[in-house]
Design an enzyme around this catalytic site. Structure first.
Site, short mmCIF file in Angstrom:
data_model
loop_
_atom_site.label_atom_id
_atom_site.label_comp_id
_atom_site.label_asym_id
_atom_site.label_seq_id
_atom_site.Cartn_x
_atom_site.Cartn_y
_atom_site.Cartn_z
CG LEU A 102 -1.73 -1.27 1.19
CD1 LEU A 102 -2.46 -1.40 2.55
CD2 LEU A 102 -2.96 -1.22 0.31
N PRO A 103 0.18 2.42 -0.36
CG PRO A 103 -1.07 3.77 -1.63
CD PRO A 103 -1.13 2.67 -0.75
CB THR A 113 8.54 1.59 1.50
OG1 THR A 113 9.12 0.74 0.66
CG2 THR A 113 9.35 2.84 2.05
CE LYS A 168 12.82 0.79 0.39
NZ LYS A 168 11.46 0.85 -0.18
CE LYS A 206 6.30 6.31 0.51
NZ LYS A 206 5.85 5.06 -0.19
#
Lengths: 307, 307, 307, 307
Positions: free
Chosen positions: B65-66, B99, B174, B249
């Site tokens: 998902l975003p 992420t 990450k 982002k």
């Protein structure tokens, strides 16, 4: 076999010259410090009374000096005193292994070219251990022909000999590399610290990043976080290695070059200021300057409670 | 063989789910976009009418998902609507490949733990090409047991599966990596540009630095200077690759984490601002945001005369 | 005369409420700390058993709380508990004087608007001394009408009342200002230090710059170099004033806003990291966090002893 | 009344010398450009064939040259050519109004002192408009006695005459000020942009900050956001004012000084890199270099068109 004049027999120059002697070359040394000169003659080198005296009779001149002003003065001379360029034979190859500003290297190279001489700037990395072991890295600037000739003697003292381009290119390539190294070290330190601050094990995080797109030399060879790698300065109280003061010097040379070429270097400039501030600190003022450059990690790490 | 619910079948999730289908797994998908759902059923997947409907019957739930708010809302639900945690069986393994901010990942993991469920945060890198090829990298946070279980299904979609630590550790690792990557990219760009400004050939300089202490992933795999490497975005007009907007982002998520953990990240923070400013520019406003992140090189390079 | 409910009677809220009492207003206070509440009743204020109890009967509600989550929770409530918005009368004016993230301020303002209520975000500066003296600065966000109404009561507690715009604008304007202040302080510190490093008298240099284009509030009111001005923290061992930890908090809120609005803030972001690193240091870890924010000067100054 | 030699009659030097003539002084000028020299003689000045010719007969020598190398060469001369120091009378006062590196200023001052001469470094600010109007600012380095003497002639050309300290102090103070100015300009630009990005009116935000702790010269006199102030470069397409290229030059001199004195200047160094990158951009490469330095605002502002 070529005869060599070696000017500047300090912590780096001394063992470098010694390796030439061990390889069977005729090496005539000069240093202002008699003890340094004696160390060379003790192992079979020759000594000269002056730098120009050593240079005049040599096929190859190698210099290892602290700063650009020394290199300019020694090669070019001044009103009162001849320089190396004034005394050497027309086929003498000139190799300067000092780490100095590129403008000085270019100035000496141009003055040498005016007299028909070949000059190579060949700054070195690898530290005193590499000098003793003959495993130094040389990054050279100068003509192709002079580089090929220089390579034969540099090979005796080093393991990696690069040709970066024309006059001054050796100095530029070295400081580009070391500026980038400082950025890698600071960037890696803050990434590891942010991981630790969020509960990650720095060893696990290092293992992940070094095989991912964050991979870089500091994670492979020189992890700044104590305890992650054995036998690196961070695991020995940041002793040994490459001193903060030397990184500050190299970043100063990098900024000199950036000013001269009108380059924008936000990361390199920030690294310089962070290292200058770091160098001033420590348990007593200025102490950090003598510690390994990976100690910049401490600027980001959470202090241990009982320090 | 385990049955999988896959929620979020976009540019990344679609090909990831497809690889599970190809491996013979029973995959029930859900996406708000009917076309995305049809693409899955066309190759033999099943479809559900709701995310919870897909999840209720699965052994493993995978979400892609975003942003954090979507993940929190989908798993935890709200007053009006049940969440995935309310409908799945007690042995269901939950894997979120989005992420997102680490705080959201930890919140969902804690809510799952309250219900006795295992939740893994497993953000992914490797892009749409890696998703299609099944060569993604997953960096996971969660318990050892859940990680081992997740690994069996992640192996079908990826080539490198890392276990970074407990809940949220995958997200943290990450963004630590990607923050460091941004620093490597900017630092390498300015070092190469300074070399070029001083007359060096960027290919020669790159070759020297990549085997020296400036060595890093961008020099090995992703040189930002046009013409140095083939088949990388910098040699294709900075098209393809990893978009500036996505780096912005990820750097935003990194700064979120740094704020939350009170971490000092001067290089990472500088990289973020440089990338935000860069994203706004281009031949028309905002255009740079759609170009590859190595295009930051243009902020340092001397403009070509005839641009 | 309007009746006021004052929630949060700590170091700032206590003296602010006291000034309202002294002005003859009816003030009903609430605080989780009984001692804080007693301090109010001792000087003629009233006390309530709950925040909502205080608010329900008031014409004006003023809140002074540590962070956005407290403000959201107090005004909006949750499943188990009513919020202030649920209990106040339809003409009650709501004023939050806390320094919090703009998103929280906007969220509460929107929830208030849904119920037809006016909400003002009115973060304050001026410290505990200004709170006692009634000389605080309030920077307000909200409608014109609500601002005019709020101004009558804020005037009792402060000397400068600004209207920055709509909901959340008070928070934004305050953190824009404080972010800029941090940049002024660091920039001035490094300019003065560079002057000193080059042999200049910091007082002479300050006198020149403050009437030149380098002029700024820190040179006028708050010189960071010890000995240049009397009666400022730098001349009192960096005690008193505005703590580094509070500047770190405000810079965190500024970065939150920059992330939310996709703004590029290279100087503000650098100032934050420098302050976070500074806060961790001192003669014992973390000590600098409790010193005045002008102590960042020490990161640039040559260490004092015997060099 | 003292006779003056004025060397360097360009955009700044020309109108400065003219003001001396208008004040009734005997001014003998020299410039390599005949047109510049003619402009002086047209209004009643005298001309010399060489700089030394002008200087030899003067009570006061004033020089206005582009860079340190010109100043060193003109005053000290070289093997082939005498310098001003070789030809002037023993009571001649030497005033250099050029903006150059402090090391050059100190070198010339020391060479002058060797000959018993007084030398003042007196860099100027205020631009060509201030030169014409006689309202320049001079920041001087040199002895008290020489400063008092210089002040009488500088007063004719300027409105503010500061004494910063001994030899070189004028140069240092000027670049400390201009480095700080660049930080104020960038910091103010990003604070205003963040406010705008969050919906604030830049005029309202400017009004608040300029009377708060964010107050600084750029908010008072030179707001970088178009439309906030009349008659400043930002409201005239960033034309006129102080060019980006000149700020880049001054920041280069500041970095030279920081390198020479081992100073940490993170904000100043960042401002330099941001300005260098900015100077390279524009609608055609390098165009921004010719615009006013407040145009750095555009690096932070949301692009104007149709978003």
């Amino acid at each position: 076999m070529a005869t060599v004049a070696f000017i500047g027999l300090g912590n780096m120059g001394g063992p470098m010259a010694a390796n030439l002697v061990k390889a069977g070359m005729t090496v005539t040394g000069f240093d202002l410090n008699p003890a340094a000169l004696k160390a060379l003659t003790d192992i079979g080198g020759l000594s000269a009374n002056t730098a120009c005296g050593a240079a005049a009779a040599a096929d190859i001149v190698i210099t290892m000096l602290p700063a650009g002003k020394h290199v300019r003065s020694l090669y070019i001379g001044n009103n009162d005193q001849k320089g190396i360029l004034d005394v050497v034979g027309k086929d003498t190859l000139l190799i300067d292994c000092s780490t100095i500003d590129a403008d000085s290297a270019r100035t000496v190279a141009a003055a040498a070219a005016d007299k028909g001489l070949e000059f190579i700037d060949a700054p070195v990395s690898g530290g005193t251990a590499g000098a003793a072991a003959g495993t130094l890295t040389f990054i050279c600037g100068g003509s192709d022909k002079a580089f090929e000739q220089a390579k034969t003697v540099l090979d005796v003292m080093g393991a990696n000999i690069f040709h970066a381009g024309g006059a001054g290119a050796g100095q530029i390539a070295k400081i580009c590399n070391n500026m980038l190294l400082s950025v890698l070290m600071v960037g890696t330190s803050e990434a590891l610290s942010m991981g630790i601050d969020n509960g990650l094990d720095p060893k696990v995080l290092s293992d992940i990043m070094k095989v991912s797109s964050g991979g870089n030399w500091t994670l492979d060879k020189y992890n700044p976080c104590p305890g992650v790698m054995d036998a690196v300065p961070s695991s020995k109280g940041y002793q040994g290695g490459f001193m903060v003061d030397l990184m500050v010097k190299d970043l100063g040379l990098a900024m000199d070059a950036a000013l001269s070429s009108q380059s924008s270097t936000p990361m390199g400039a920030l690294a310089r200021s962070l290292y200058v501030s770091h160098a001033k600190g420590g348990t007593k003022p200025g102490e950090n300057g003598k510690r390994d450059f990976s100690s910049i990690f401490e600027q980001f790490a959470v202090p241990a409670n009982d320090e």
